[in-house]
Each structure stands twice: as C-alpha cells, then as structure tokens.
Design an enzyme around this catalytic site. Sequence first.
Site, PDB file in Angstrom:
ATOM      1  N   ASP A   1     -10.440  -1.926   2.121  1.00  0.00           N
ATOM      2  CA  ASP A   1      -9.151  -0.988   1.219  1.00  0.00           C
ATOM      3  C   ASP A   1      -8.718  -2.188   1.967  1.00  0.00           C
ATOM      4  O   ASP A   1      -7.492  -1.564   2.895  1.00  0.00           O
ATOM      5  CB  ASP A   1      -9.282   0.023   1.203  1.00  0.00           C
ATOM      6  CG  ASP A   1      -8.080   0.289  -0.136  1.00  0.00           C
ATOM      7  OD1 ASP A   1      -7.158  -0.371  -0.412  1.00  0.00           O
ATOM      8  OD2 ASP A   1      -7.522   1.649  -0.049  1.00  0.00           O
ATOM      9  N   ALA A   2      -7.310  -3.382   1.620  1.00  0.00           N
ATOM     10  CA  ALA A   2      -7.108  -3.909   1.888  1.00  0.00           C
ATOM     11  C   ALA A   2      -5.842  -4.641   1.498  1.00  0.00           C
ATOM     12  O   ALA A   2      -4.484  -4.826   1.262  1.00  0.00           O
ATOM     13  CB  ALA A   2      -7.257  -5.509   2.419  1.00  0.00           C
ATOM     14  N   LYS A   3      -5.608  -4.155  -0.575  1.00  0.00           N
ATOM     15  CA  LYS A   3      -4.760  -4.661  -1.476  1.00  0.00           C
ATOM     16  C   LYS A   3      -4.915  -6.390  -0.790  1.00  0.00           C
ATOM     17  O   LYS A   3      -3.672  -6.585  -1.060  1.00  0.00           O
ATOM     18  CB  LYS A   3      -4.240  -3.785  -0.894  1.00  0.00           C
ATOM     19  CG  LYS A   3      -4.739  -2.244  -1.371  1.00  0.00           C
ATOM     20  CD  LYS A   3      -3.418  -1.210  -1.975  1.00  0.00           C
ATOM     21  CE  LYS A   3      -4.260   0.239  -2.034  1.00  0.00           C
ATOM     22  NZ  LYS A   3      -4.948   0.640  -1.377  1.00  0.00           N
ATOM     23  N   ARG A   4      -4.791  -7.356  -0.616  1.00  0.00           N
ATOM     24  CA  ARG A   4      -4.741  -8.534   0.075  1.00  0.00           C
ATOM     25  C   ARG A   4      -4.295  -9.153  -1.867  1.00  0.00           C
ATOM     26  O   ARG A   4      -5.205  -8.861  -2.972  1.00  0.00           O
ATOM     27  CB  ARG A   4      -6.005  -9.458   0.088  1.00  0.00           C
ATOM     28  CG  ARG A   4      -6.402  -8.563   1.654  1.00  0.00           C
ATOM     29  CD  ARG A   4      -5.414  -8.935   3.007  1.00  0.00           C
ATOM     30  NE  ARG A   4      -5.207  -8.400   3.921  1.00  0.00           N
ATOM     31  CZ  ARG A   4      -4.947  -7.562   4.671  1.00  0.00           C
ATOM     32  NH1 ARG A   4      -4.730  -6.321   4.392  1.00  0.00           N
ATOM     33  NH2 ARG A   4      -5.467  -7.581   5.635  1.00  0.00           N
TER      34      ARG A   4
ATOM     35  N   ASP B   1       0.957  -1.190  -0.142  1.00  0.00           N
ATOM     36  CA  ASP B   1       0.284  -0.013  -0.094  1.00  0.00           C
ATOM     37  C   ASP B   1       0.470   1.404   0.082  1.00  0.00           C
ATOM     38  O   ASP B   1       2.046   1.035   0.072  1.00  0.00           O
ATOM     39  CB  ASP B   1      -0.845  -0.008   1.548  1.00  0.00           C
ATOM     40  CG  ASP B   1      -2.409   0.717   1.563  1.00  0.00           C
ATOM     41  OD1 ASP B   1      -2.576   1.747   0.237  1.00  0.00           O
ATOM     42  OD2 ASP B   1      -3.299   0.315   1.236  1.00  0.00           O
TER      43      ASP B   1
END
Lengths: 278, 278
Positions: B97-100, A102
Amino acid sequence: METFFSFLQKRVDDCSSLLCVGLDPHPSDLPVPTAEAARDFCLRIIKTTASYAAAFKPNAAFFELYGPGGWVALKDVIAAVQAESDRLGSMIPVILDAKRGDIASTAEAYAGSAFEHLRAHAITLSPYLGRDSIDPFLAYKEKGVFLLCKTSNPGAADLQDLPVVVGTDSHPPVPLHVHIAHLAQAWNTGDNIGIVVGATQPEALTRVRLAAPDLWFLVPGVGTQGGDLETALRSGLRTDGKGMLINISRGISRAEDPARAAAEMRDAIINIQYTLKH
Amino acid sequence: METFFSFLQKRVDDCSSLLCVGLDPHPSDLPVPTAEAARDFCLRIIKTTASYAAAFKPNAAFFELYGPGGWVALKDVIAAVQAESDRLGSMIPVILDAKRGDIASTAEAYAGSAFEHLRAHAITLSPYLGRDSIDPFLAYKEKGVFLLCKTSNPGAADLQDLPVVVGTDSHPPVPLHVHIAHLAQAWNTGDNIGIVVGATQPEALTRVRLAAPDLWFLVPGVGTQGGDLETALRSGLRTDGKGMLINISRGISRAEDPARAAAEMRDAIINIQYTLKH
C-alpha cells in the site's frame, strides 16, 4: 512568521532566479545503477549549479529504486543542498518530489519521513484523497506542499481535464485541474500551499493562473518534454513577475557543462521576465 | 498465463477467506518507535494470522518513516510472508500500500522498487496522473495494481465525489469515482487491475460494483473507521460471491489474540457470503 514560501521568496530574490534544478538520477544516466552512483550524480549537479538554483527537487523514485541504500543517498543529497546553502549564506529550499497521498495517520508518517527524517523543506502531494490527507503536512508551519494540479504527461487528460460540476448547476463545468487550483488557493491560509502545473499545455497555465492568482507554481515540462519557456512564463507568471519555479532536470544534468546550462537558463528566465514587464 | 488475480483467486480458494490483513505499524502501537520494532510487530501478525489471510497489505508510510532501516524492515516483512507461504504451500499475495503515481520513467522506477527490490505482488496507485502513469506497472504481467477509486476518509468527497461530464453532454454527470471504476474495468485487459473502494459509504460500493462488475475491490474502512461488514459485502460482492478483499488492520493488530480475531473475521465473511447466496 517564517513560512516555506517566505524562505523561497528570499532565495528567489538572493539569486535572481526562478530555476528549480531537478535531481532525477535515471539509472540510464549513471555509469552503474547503484545508490552511490545516484548520489554522486546529484552531488555533482548540486555543487555546480547551486549558485543559480532557487530550489532543488530530488525525485524519491530514483532513490527508492535502490532500497535502503537509496534512502541513505537521498538523505545525503538533501544534506548536500543544506551544506551549499551554508556555504552561500542563502537557504536553498529542497522540494521532495514524492507525490504522496494517504489518509490521516498514514499521511502523518509520510510527513515525518519527508520533513523530519529527510529534512526536505517541501513535498509534492497528490490531491486525490482530499483535504484531510494534506492537513498532516500543513501542520508543519515552516514547510510547504505542492499539490498536483495539471501534470505534463499525455495521460494527464484522463482525469485532470475532465469537466466537473461544482456548486449549483447554474455554473458551467470546469476542468478538474481548475477546480484543484481553486481549492489550493482557498486552502492556502498558511502560505504553505503551491501547485504543480506542467508547461506542456500553456493554455492550462493561463486558466490555472486565473483560478489561483497568488499561488506559486512548480512547473515541469520545459525542454525535454517540449514545453516552451517564454510561452510558459507569459502564461503563468504572477502580476509581480514571480510565482513560477521552472524545473529543469535532464536539460541540466545531461548538458556538457551543467553549471553553464543552469546559468543560461536562469538568465533566459530573467530576460523574459524583463521583457514581459516592459 | 498466471496473473496477479489468478494467484489471488487461488489463495482465496485455498483458505476460504476474503480477509486482507493490514500491516500498519503505527508508531503509537510499538514499544519504541524504531524500524526493528515495526518489523517485529508485523512478523508477529504474519505468523499468527497467515492461515486466515487471503493477502497481506503492508503500508509503506510506516516503514519509510524510519528511513533506510525502515526499508530493510519492509523487505523483511514481505519476505516473511513469502516464508509463511512456503510453509503453508499456498502463495499469499502481498499488496504494497504505497499509493504511488508519477510519470513514465519515474513510474518505472517505482515499479522496480515495489516489484523487483521489495518483491511485492501488487501495489496501490493513485490514478490522478492517468493511464500512462500506470502502464509501467502493468508491464509486469504477473503483478497487480489497485487504483484508488473511492477511499474511506471524509476528504474523499473533495475530489472523488465530484460529478464529472464524460463523453457527450447527453449523458448525465457521474461521480469521479464511478468514472475511475469504468476506466479500470476497461483497462483491465491483462487481469491485473483492481480498485480501492472504502466500506464507509456502502452506496458507493453499490455504484462502483455496477460500473465495474468484474474487478476485485480492495476494501478498507471496516471496523475502526466505522464500515459495517455485512452491508459492505452485500453492496460490493461480485455475482460469484467473491471480488472483495476486506482489509482489517487495527481490528487484528490491537486484538488481545490476533489469530482469533483474524479467524473470526474470516468466518464472519464466510457466513455472510453463505447467507447472501441462499
């Protein structure tokens, strides 16, 4: 100065092992799918395999699944590795497999979670957001990061194998994962960057080793996913016979005797290292 | 069948808004850096801005930072949006919003965390591991994913702008982010895939809209990060005048009157939409 990779190197020498024991408490492996069962599953593996482990790698997903209790369990698991380290008198690094990525201030928060709250020694990161998304982790001088380079799943081909044009047009395109390896090698001025390279495609290991001759590789995919140990080591070891952490999860956790499975894997690696050297 | 984007579309129509309110409790914005303070910070924003919000977007990092208590707080925050939805009689989607991004069975665990434990309606994902890393999320037919395409940070250029060679050599290379947009558009057979495209490079918004004419864009970078609202909307709106969720975090949370800041942003968007249409 002490760095993550100086700690890892010391542990590798202490235990003559390139084995990384994966701590993946799949819900289907547990008697009941609870945070406590996930923790107990990992504690048992840690206790029985610590002597043979160059590192442990818990995967955050299998704890996050249980919400708050899962994060208590994950912290307990990391603390248990620390306790075994103290007992053995040799620090066993914990690599948190979280694949985070991020932008700046958000990356700082993830770094705080991994390194300060959970007290992991290293973390896996996605490189997709670029260098500034990695910097907040590198700011912890004694911690490490492993950037995803070439993963072991079939879908890895969708992006990681795409030919990319780097620099002037006169250079032929290189697969994206090779470019990541180049970047990681160039960025590793603080001895704190490694890369994740799967064992399922040994020719990728060869290419990546050429692009990043000095880096440590974290290598999933041996065993359950089909990667062959000897081929992987032959393709990816550094000239000093080290530089690869072979991760095994289910091959150990589902073995009848996890300690024996870990010992046998460590010895198989030693044996191949020896053969390659002579 | 109801899908994530049918829910979102309905909410957008209910409140005449393309505003996504970001819930980023930066530790420096809190009186004390605790999970409870992070939760209270978000609850206040939710309560005052819900009428103007097409969606809310909490960022997992700012909760994860506090360990177990942070996950309690994150679940409370998502539940508070649900409570406001019930009060308003209009469902406001929550995008985690974790962008895993991880491989098959691990991705399943992350999907379980986001959709079943936390009860978010959509999640941001990194595309780096390819299609099979996204499938476990798409298996939830009424939930959505936003794939990172072109992020708003400077480091985005390191990978996302690289020219990639796709298909035969006769096609000129395209930036990686354009290829991601093509893939997302092609993969969106279940009306549950959107993409993240930053507002800091409007020419990228234009390129990506050409590559993905139908998709919803989640758009960070307006305001604090320097993106201009009108340029962004002009570059990225769909032909129906929708298809963009403009995320604002600090521009609302740090305003003296967050409700007024949110209302003004909603109205500014409406005004630009109107101008572009006539």
